[in-house]
Every structure is written in C-alpha cells, then in structure tokens.
Design a protein around this motif. Structure first.
Motif, short mmCIF file in Angstrom:
data_model
loop_
_atom_site.label_atom_id
_atom_site.label_comp_id
_atom_site.label_asym_id
_atom_site.label_seq_id
_atom_site.Cartn_x
_atom_site.Cartn_y
_atom_site.Cartn_z
N THR A 160 0.84 -1.19 0.00
CA THR A 160 0.00 0.00 0.00
C THR A 160 0.88 1.24 0.00
OG1 THR A 160 -0.08 -0.07 2.39
CG2 THR A 160 -1.94 -1.05 1.22
N LEU A 213 2.00 4.92 0.93
CA LEU A 213 1.88 5.91 2.00
C LEU A 213 2.24 7.30 1.50
CD1 LEU A 213 3.62 3.94 4.90
CD2 LEU A 213 1.18 4.37 4.61
N THR A 214 2.63 7.37 0.22
CA THR A 214 3.23 8.59 -0.29
C THR A 214 2.45 9.15 -1.48
OG1 THR A 214 5.38 7.77 0.41
CG2 THR A 214 5.39 9.52 -1.23
N HIS A 248 3.85 12.04 3.10
CA HIS A 248 3.69 10.65 3.52
C HIS A 248 2.65 10.60 4.63
CE1 HIS A 248 7.63 10.05 1.63
NE2 HIS A 248 8.15 10.93 2.45
N ASP A 249 1.94 9.50 4.69
CA ASP A 249 0.99 9.32 5.79
C ASP A 249 1.76 8.76 6.99
OD1 ASP A 249 -1.14 8.97 7.42
OD2 ASP A 249 -2.04 7.32 6.28
N ALA A 295 1.49 9.38 10.21
CA ALA A 295 0.72 9.04 11.42
C ALA A 295 0.26 7.59 11.38
CB ALA A 295 -0.47 9.98 11.56
N SER A 296 0.18 7.01 10.17
CA SER A 296 -0.34 5.64 10.05
C SER A 296 0.57 4.62 10.72
CB SER A 296 -0.52 5.28 8.57
OG SER A 296 0.74 5.17 7.95
N PHE A 297 1.81 4.98 11.02
CA PHE A 297 2.70 4.06 11.73
C PHE A 297 2.25 3.87 13.18
CE2 PHE A 297 5.53 5.28 8.24
CZ PHE A 297 6.03 4.05 7.88
N GLY A 298 1.50 4.85 13.70
CA GLY A 298 0.96 4.74 15.05
C GLY A 298 2.00 4.73 16.16
N ARG A 299 3.19 5.27 15.89
CA ARG A 299 4.22 5.30 16.94
C ARG A 299 4.19 6.65 17.66
NH1 ARG A 299 7.97 2.91 13.05
NH2 ARG A 299 8.16 0.70 13.51
N GLU A 314 11.61 5.14 7.55
CA GLU A 314 10.14 5.15 7.49
C GLU A 314 9.62 6.56 7.24
OE1 GLU A 314 11.96 3.87 9.88
OE2 GLU A 314 11.37 1.79 10.22
N ASP A 345 7.57 4.33 0.84
CA ASP A 345 7.14 3.54 -0.33
C ASP A 345 8.31 2.87 -1.05
OD1 ASP A 345 4.59 4.32 0.18
OD2 ASP A 345 4.17 5.08 -1.83
#
Ligand SMILES: *Cc1c(COP(=O)(O)O)cnc(C)c1O
Ligand SMILES: [Zn+2]
Length: 433
Positions: free
Chosen positions: A2, A4-5, A36-37, A39-43, A77, A82
């Motif tokens: 997927t 992210l960019t 890049h998304d 925030a989707s890493f959730g860290r 990351e 991507d």
C-alpha cells in the motif's frame, strides 16, 4: 504494497501519485511536495526516538547493505516509506560530524555554536543526502536517464550515485567556467554526460526543466521533491547528535532554496509526530552578489525578486531565481525565520577563520557562518543561543578561492613563502615568524 506517499501541489493542493516522475503540478505548474501518511505508523514520539537510537547505537558492519549504516536511511520510514529497502542506492551518506565551535564560537560571540559538517558526505557536500533518495526512486521508477543543472555539487552527487546503478546515465548541465575544477572533475570521473553551457545556473535550470518535460529524463534538481526528503535528515541528524536537544537556530546558506525548505519540512514533521517539542528558528543567508531571496524577504515577501547573480567565491549559491522560493518562504515564516546576506570579505574571512580553527568548510558554508556572526552582532541571535550552522560542502572543493585568499592582502591571509633550498633560509623564516 500500500502506498503511504503522494505528491501534492504547494499552491493549489492537487494530488498526484508518487510514482509519476513529475516535479511540478499538472494543474497549475507550481512546485509539488512529497507527503507521507506518517501518522499511520501509530508510533509515539518516544517510540520513534527509541527506534532511531537503537539503529544509531548498533551500526552494522561493512558487509551489510549500506543503507543500514546511512544517516539518511536511519530515519527511513519517515524519509520514503514507499521505497523497497532492496532498491536503495546508498554509499552510505550522512553521519557527518557536528563539531562544537569552541574557540571559533568564542571569536564570533557564539558561546554555543555547533557546525554540522555536510562536507563529510561521500561526494563532499550535503547533496548526497538528497541524491541517495532521488537516484533510488529513479531506479524504482525505471528511469534510465537522470539529469540536473548544477553549480557543481548536485552534478557531482548525481554522477556519483548514477554510477552505482547499471544502465543509468547521468546527464549534467553546467554553467561554463562558473563551477570549480574539483567539482567538474567529479562529474567527469564518475562518467556523467557533462555539458558546459554558455549561460549561468538559471539558464541551465530552465533548459534542463524543459528537457525533463519533453523527454523521458528524470530531473534530479531539488525542484524534484523526492530530493527534499533526503535533505530533511540534516536537521534530524543534528538534533539526534545533540541528544535530542533542539537548537535555538539552524543557519543555512541559500542558493536555489531547496535545503532551507527541506530543513523546515523535516522539523515540521518531527514536531507533528511528537519526536521533538520545541520549534527552532531558521536563518537563511545569501551572498550579496546573489541575494534575490534576501531582497524578497526585505519586502516582507510582498514581491518575489529575481536578479542576475554576480560573481562570488560562494559559487555554489550563485543563483538569481531560486526555484524553491515558495517552499522556502513558507518555512521561513513558519519558523520565525530571518534572511540575511553577507559581503565577499565577510564570507571569505569567515571561511579562513573556520579553517584556521581546523574546520575545513567551503565559502558557501562560510556564508552561513558569517551570517550567524552578523545576526549575533545585531542582537538577533543571543550570546547563549544554541546555534547549528550547516556547513554545506568541504573546503577542498574550492581550493582556488582559498589559495587566492591566502596569497595575501586579506584579514587572515597566510601566504606561502618561496625559499632557497637551504637550512639557513628555513631557520631564517622561522625566526622572522
Ligand atoms: C547546493 C548548495 C547550496 C545551496 O543549497 P540550495 O538548496 O540550493 O539552497 C549551498 N552550499 C553548497 C556547497 C551547495 O552545494
Ligand atoms: Zn497546482
């Protein structure tokens, strides 16, 4: 995988897939940026810092892929999620020293000066940080021809990174007689198709942009937002070097204004992710002979000034129409920034003074150093502010201006002396001081 960019226009907001080899908006022609998304890493900020600390403390040996030892890809990351790791072209780059200013800082009234020496990159300038990302992405997209206009350092980096990819051709457009012999030799040695044009950088830039619009040629100037993603790690690595302390100031020389844009973007992202909690200020410094960004700033950015750039020892920033102006203006405003300019004497003396204290920085880097000293004298920078000056390239790429300076007549000239080949003559020279 997927994605992210995406690419996003800085003026009209139009979005484009990152896999399009584009460097401008298809709707309005303005600059695009990479988003890049993240925030989707959730860290959390703390988790990111722990991850980066662990990579830094356990640098793997030379037999592992180079990117694992890179000061750019340590933050991978957040640089280009991507890009598959197996496709990264790395030497590695980054991991440059952050030198404490010590006596040099005291001379300039800056008690907490640090110099991030980007001249310690593989091709001796910070351009490697952007080029590792740009050439990796070009390879990922299957682009065979990569090109740039250059004041000497972008072409060196492009040639050197392209040389690592079988089948990739580096093409560099250079303003004839306006780059140093050392820089030219890098493009030639690394096998780039090297084209000297009878114009200035701005003229080369227009032609290479047209070339990339009309031919299957991937533009690797900092107008290409992919380059910015690598260069933003300068600020990150400096903060990491400082044990996560955010300086009060980042001071950078400004030419095409990509680097000051990159530093601002990186800082914004780390603030958003909670990796840092404090906003530094930005200072962009130009040479008087090539000061369009300064002049724009002096109008409160009411007007975007361009000019014909004049002769300067800071030849890497001899640019009259900074391509990244809109991005740089945005970052300067967001980071409570200032733009300064320095004279030839100020930049040459600052280069000499830094080298005299053991820091092998180039005249372009010295523009930032002289600018920091000037802002200190003007009271804009306070005596105990933590100041990171970004030294953009190594002194040895600019030996001509150094040797001319030391031939005599300037504040810190150290002229060589010619002597007969006798002990007496040498002893006499020692005693004369
Ligand atoms: C490219 C370069 C600069 C200027 O960076 P921009 O992104 O063009 O503003 C400054 N110093 C050196 C040595 C450079 O090579
Ligand atoms: Zn647009």
């Amino acid at each position: 995988m997927t994605s992210l960019t995406r690419l996003s226009c800085v003026s009209c907001g139009a979005a484009f897939p990152a896999t399009e080899p584009r460097t401008e908006c298809g709707a309005c022609g303005s600059l695009v940026e990479v988003l890049h998304d993240l925030a989707s890493f959730g860290r959390s900020g703390e988790e990111w810092r722990a991850l980066f600390d662990s990579r830094r403390s356990a640098l793997p040996g030379a037999a592992t892929p180079a990117f694992q030892r890179s000061g750019v890809w340590r933050y991978r990351e957040l640089v280009f999620p991507d890009l598959p790791e197996g496709e990264i072209v790395s030497k590695p780059e980054g991991n440059t020293n952050l030198y404490p200013g010590r006596e040099l800082g005291r001379r300039l009234g800056l008690s907490r000066l640090f110099v991030k020496h980007e001249g310690e990159n593989p091709t001796l300038s910070f351009k490697d940080r952007g080029m590792t990302v740009g050439v990796s992405w070009a390879r990922h997209l299957g682009m065979r021809d990569v090109a740039c206009a250059s004041t000497g350092d972008t072409s060196a980096a492009l040639a050197s990174y392209a040389a690592e990819v079988p089948g990739m051709r580096g093409i560099v457009l250079l303003p004839e007689e306006k780059i140093t012999g050392e820089q030219l030799s890098q493009a030639l040695h690394h096998g780039a198709l090297t084209l000297g044009l009878d114009t200035d950088f701005d003229g080369c830039m227009r032609i290479v942009a047209d070339l990339a619009r009309t031919r299957p040629v991937y533009l690797l100037n900092s107008k290409n937002p992919v380059r910015i993603e690598g260069q933003k790690t300068i600020a990150w690595e400096a903060i990491h070097d400082l044990g996560w302390e955010v300086p009060d100031w980042f001071v950078v020389p400004v030419g095409n204004a990509g680097n000051v844009s990159a530093i601002g973007k990186g800082l914004r992202e780390w603030l958003e992710l909670g990796i840092v909690g404090k906003k530094p200020r930005l200072a962009g410094i130009q040479a008087e002979a090539a000061d369009p960004f300064y002049q724009s700033y002096a109008t409160g950015f009411a007007r975007r000034v361009t000019r014909v750039a004049g002769e300067t020892a800071a030849s890497a920033i001899r640019i009259g129409a900074p391509v990244s102006h809109p991005k740089a203006e945005r970052e300067v405003k967001l980071f409570d920034g200032v733009v300064g300019r320095v004279t030839e004497a100020e930049l040459l003396d600052a280069a000499a003074l830094a080298n005299r204290h053991g820091l092998a920085i180039c005249p372009n880097s010295a523009v930032a150093l002289a600018g920091a000293a000037k802002l200190r004298r003007e009271g804009v920078i306070r005596p105990d502010d933590l100041v990171v000056v970004v030294a953009t390239a190594h002194a040895l790429k600019f030996s001509g201006s150094a040797n001319r300076y030391h031939a005599g007549g300037a504040a810190f000239s150290n002229p060589p002396r010619s002597l007969p080949a006798t002990l007496e003559a040498v002893v006499g020279a020692l005693e004369a001081g």
